[in-house]
Design an enzyme around this catalytic site. Structure first.
Site, PDB file in Angstrom:
ATOM      1  N   ASN A   8      50.115  83.433   7.423  1.00 35.52           N
ATOM      2  CA  ASN A   8      50.225  82.312   6.486  1.00 35.52           C
ATOM      3  C   ASN A   8      48.932  81.510   6.597  1.00 35.52           C
ATOM      4  OD1 ASN A   8      50.825  79.992   5.047  1.00 35.52           O
ATOM      5  ND2 ASN A   8      52.855  79.724   5.920  1.00 35.52           N
ATOM      6  N   LYS A  15      48.477  80.502  10.433  1.00 34.66           N
ATOM      7  CA  LYS A  15      49.690  80.695  11.221  1.00 34.66           C
ATOM      8  C   LYS A  15      50.028  82.181  11.237  1.00 34.66           C
ATOM      9  CE  LYS A  15      51.656  76.245   9.772  1.00 34.66           C
ATOM     10  NZ  LYS A  15      52.792  75.590   9.065  1.00 34.66           N
ATOM     11  N   ARG A  90      51.360  85.587   3.104  1.00 36.55           N
ATOM     12  CA  ARG A  90      51.936  84.635   2.175  1.00 36.55           C
ATOM     13  C   ARG A  90      50.875  84.255   1.149  1.00 36.55           C
ATOM     14  NH1 ARG A  90      52.024  78.237   2.674  1.00 36.55           N
ATOM     15  NH2 ARG A  90      53.373  77.725   0.925  1.00 36.55           N
ATOM     16  N   HIS A 179      57.813  77.676  -2.519  1.00 36.06           N
ATOM     17  CA  HIS A 179      58.712  77.868  -1.371  1.00 36.06           C
ATOM     18  C   HIS A 179      59.722  78.996  -1.605  1.00 36.06           C
ATOM     19  CE1 HIS A 179      58.012  73.328  -0.414  1.00 36.06           C
ATOM     20  NE2 HIS A 179      57.144  74.076   0.240  1.00 36.06           N
ATOM     21  N   GLY A 209      60.657  69.424   3.735  1.00 35.06           N
ATOM     22  CA  GLY A 209      59.636  69.218   4.747  1.00 35.06           C
ATOM     23  C   GLY A 209      58.608  68.250   4.213  1.00 35.06           C
ATOM     24  N   ALA A 210      57.369  68.351   4.695  1.00 37.47           N
ATOM     25  CA  ALA A 210      56.298  67.532   4.126  1.00 37.47           C
ATOM     26  C   ALA A 210      56.159  67.840   2.644  1.00 37.47           C
ATOM     27  CB  ALA A 210      54.994  67.789   4.863  1.00 37.47           C
ATOM     28  N   GLY A 211      56.234  69.129   2.323  1.00 39.58           N
ATOM     29  CA  GLY A 211      56.436  69.570   0.946  1.00 39.58           C
ATOM     30  C   GLY A 211      57.915  69.846   0.785  1.00 39.58           C
ATOM     31  N   ARG A 240      52.982  63.631  -1.610  1.00 41.27           N
ATOM     32  CA  ARG A 240      53.007  63.925  -3.043  1.00 41.27           C
ATOM     33  C   ARG A 240      53.998  63.008  -3.754  1.00 41.27           C
ATOM     34  NH1 ARG A 240      53.792  70.131  -1.673  1.00 41.27           N
ATOM     35  NH2 ARG A 240      51.645  70.769  -1.284  1.00 41.27           N
ATOM     36  N   ASP A 283      55.144  60.688   7.713  1.00 40.61           N
ATOM     37  CA  ASP A 283      56.123  61.345   8.581  1.00 40.61           C
ATOM     38  C   ASP A 283      57.429  60.566   8.588  1.00 40.61           C
ATOM     39  OD1 ASP A 283      57.597  62.259  10.933  1.00 40.61           O
ATOM     40  OD2 ASP A 283      55.743  63.254  11.525  1.00 40.61           O
ATOM     41  N   GLY A 330      61.421  71.327   7.905  1.00 40.27           N
ATOM     42  CA  GLY A 330      61.245  70.332   8.964  1.00 40.27           C
ATOM     43  C   GLY A 330      62.204  69.168   8.925  1.00 40.27           C
ATOM     44  N   GLY A 332      64.859  68.818   6.746  1.00 45.66           N
ATOM     45  CA  GLY A 332      66.217  69.322   6.548  1.00 45.66           C
ATOM     46  C   GLY A 332      66.857  69.852   7.816  1.00 45.66           C
ATOM     47  N   GLU A 333      66.050  70.434   8.694  1.00 46.78           N
ATOM     48  CA  GLU A 333      66.584  71.011   9.928  1.00 46.78           C
ATOM     49  C   GLU A 333      66.730  69.989  11.044  1.00 46.78           C
ATOM     50  OE1 GLU A 333      64.224  74.393  11.091  1.00 46.78           O
ATOM     51  OE2 GLU A 333      64.147  75.151   9.030  1.00 46.78           O
ATOM     52  N   GLU A 383      60.257  82.134   7.078  1.00 43.42           N
ATOM     53  CA  GLU A 383      59.450  82.793   6.060  1.00 43.42           C
ATOM     54  C   GLU A 383      58.709  83.994   6.632  1.00 43.42           C
ATOM     55  OE1 GLU A 383      57.778  79.345   3.251  1.00 43.42           O
ATOM     56  OE2 GLU A 383      57.867  78.759   5.358  1.00 43.42           O
TER      57      GLU A 383
END
Length: 396
Positions: A8, A15, A90, A179, A209-211, A240, A283, A330, A332-333, A383
């Site tokens: 990724n 990553k 990705r 996503h 997450g951040a996105g 965003r 954050d 991030g 959501g979990e 992912e």
């Protein structure tokens, strides 16, 4: 046993996860951050709790990939490059060219390059990673896995904008979403958890997450999604803006004396959302710490929750019902309060989560109350595993 590496590549990051296949065991994973700088950070986890960390100069993605592959040998994670039989990449934007993951060849590379305008921060970086791996491992099967391909099943009424139709015909102006690999993974896993075929479920997956993006899944396919032509649209995000009146954008360009549209797009992408409203942080954890005494921090969090609930309500109406709601990524979990607030705002639809079950972070779990008519699940996304599975599928 063969090994597949999932890559990724971001604009300044790389990553990876290395899998033993087909057992899907994670052998190693890590990230190289701050690529292009003299203080790039390399972090690798492998073996039984072993870690490798180093700060060094890494000028570009090719240097990063060369260093990563060298460390796989030096740390005895692999004994020879021949053990790697597949590489999955990705790629953010696949446009209308790619409705599924594909084995990479020169034509695929040309099309990814052609679509750079659709994801200018991501596709060029993704392509750099692809080219670097093909140069170093030329005989290994390489597969491109597109964020947008999962959403190619959306009906025309959901992906078209109410703008001159020629914009779509000539320039491909439509909703593509993002996503998709995450939504595909968690929706399939959620169906397994409730013990029903995905095609028989009306499901909404929340990649928060951040996105952040929200996807309605009907008949086993992406039916609608919150992100649009680019990942800027949809719900409020870390930096965003999400949906905003286009006339406001034009009006503010005049007020701020901004002549370059790209400068305004940069503000909407990087200086808006949670950080723009709060003035504190992008954050959610930082906002939670001060929201009792900082009105703007609480407002940013409340707007974020409000926009998520709005989209869920819209999709429940579009699908004429809801069977399963899934939290992932991030926030959501890991954000217990956000999950509870979202669920509380959806009680009318039969959503309810048990506070005791919800007192968990990053662990797969059914969060539903006993009397809830909608199953609410926490499903950590993976992912990289989905990328590795696509590589194995297309190698055969």
């Amino acid at each position: 046993m063969s090994k597949t590496i999932a890559i990724n590549a971001g604009s300044s990051t790389l990553k990876f996860q290395l899998f033993e296949m087909p057992s899907e065991e994670v052998i190693a994973k890590g990230v190289i951050e701050r690529i292009g700088m003299d203080d790039a950070i390399v972090s690798i986890k492998y073996g039984d709790g072993k870690k490798f960390n180093q700060t060094m100069s890494i000028k570009d993605h090719e240097v990063a990939i060369n260093f990563l592959l060298k460390q796989l040998l030096d740390l005895s994670i692999i004994s020879d490059f021949s053990e790697i039989t597949g590489v999955g990449h990705r790629v953010v934007a696949g446009g209308e060219y790619f409705k599924d993951s594909v084995v990479i060849d020169d034509d695929v590379i040309a099309k990814i390059d052609e679509l750079a305008d659709y994801a200018p921060l991501h596709n060029p970086a993704n392509l750099t990673g692809i080219k670097a791996f093909r140069k170093i491992l030329p005989n290994v099967t390489s597969v491109a896995v597109f964020d947008t391909s999962f959403h190619q099943t959306m009906p025309e009424v959901n992906y078209m904008y109410s703008v001159p139709y020629e914009w779509y015909e000539k320039y491909g102006a439509r909703k593509y979403g993002a996503h998709g690999t995450s939504h595909r993974y968690v929706s399939n896993r959620a169906a397994e958890l409730v013990g029903k075929p995905l095609k028989d479920l009306k499901m909404i997956t929340l990649h928060l997450g951040a996105g952040a993006s929200i996807t309605a899944i009907k008949d086993g396919k992406s039916f609608d999604t919150s992100m649009g032509f680019t990942p800027l649209a949809g719900v409020t995000m870390a930096t965003r803006s999400g949906d905003v009146d286009a006339s406001l954008v034009s009006w503010m360009q005049g007020k701020l004396k901004i002549s370059d549209p790209e400068e305004m797009i940069d503000i909407l992408n990087h200086k808006s959302g949670l950080v723009g409203v709060s003035g504190v942080s992008a954050d959610m954890r930082d906002l939670e710490k001060v929201m009792d005494t900082n009105h703007r921090a609480k407002l940013a969090r409340d707007i974020w929750i409000n926009r998520v609930i709005r989209y869920i309500g819209q999709y429940v109406a579009e699908m004429n019902g809801l069977d399963v709601l899934v939290f992932t990524a991030g926030v959501g979990e890991n954000d217990i309060g956000i999950r509870q607030s979202v669920a509380d705002g959806l009680s009318y639809f039969g959503v309810g989560i048990d506070p005791e079950k919800n007192n968990i972070r990053g662990v797969e779990r059914d969060l539903s109350t006993n009397d809830a008519t909608v199953k609410t699940l926490l499903v950590p996304t993976d992912e990289e595993l989905m990328i590795a599975r696509d590589v194995e599928r297309l190698k055969k």
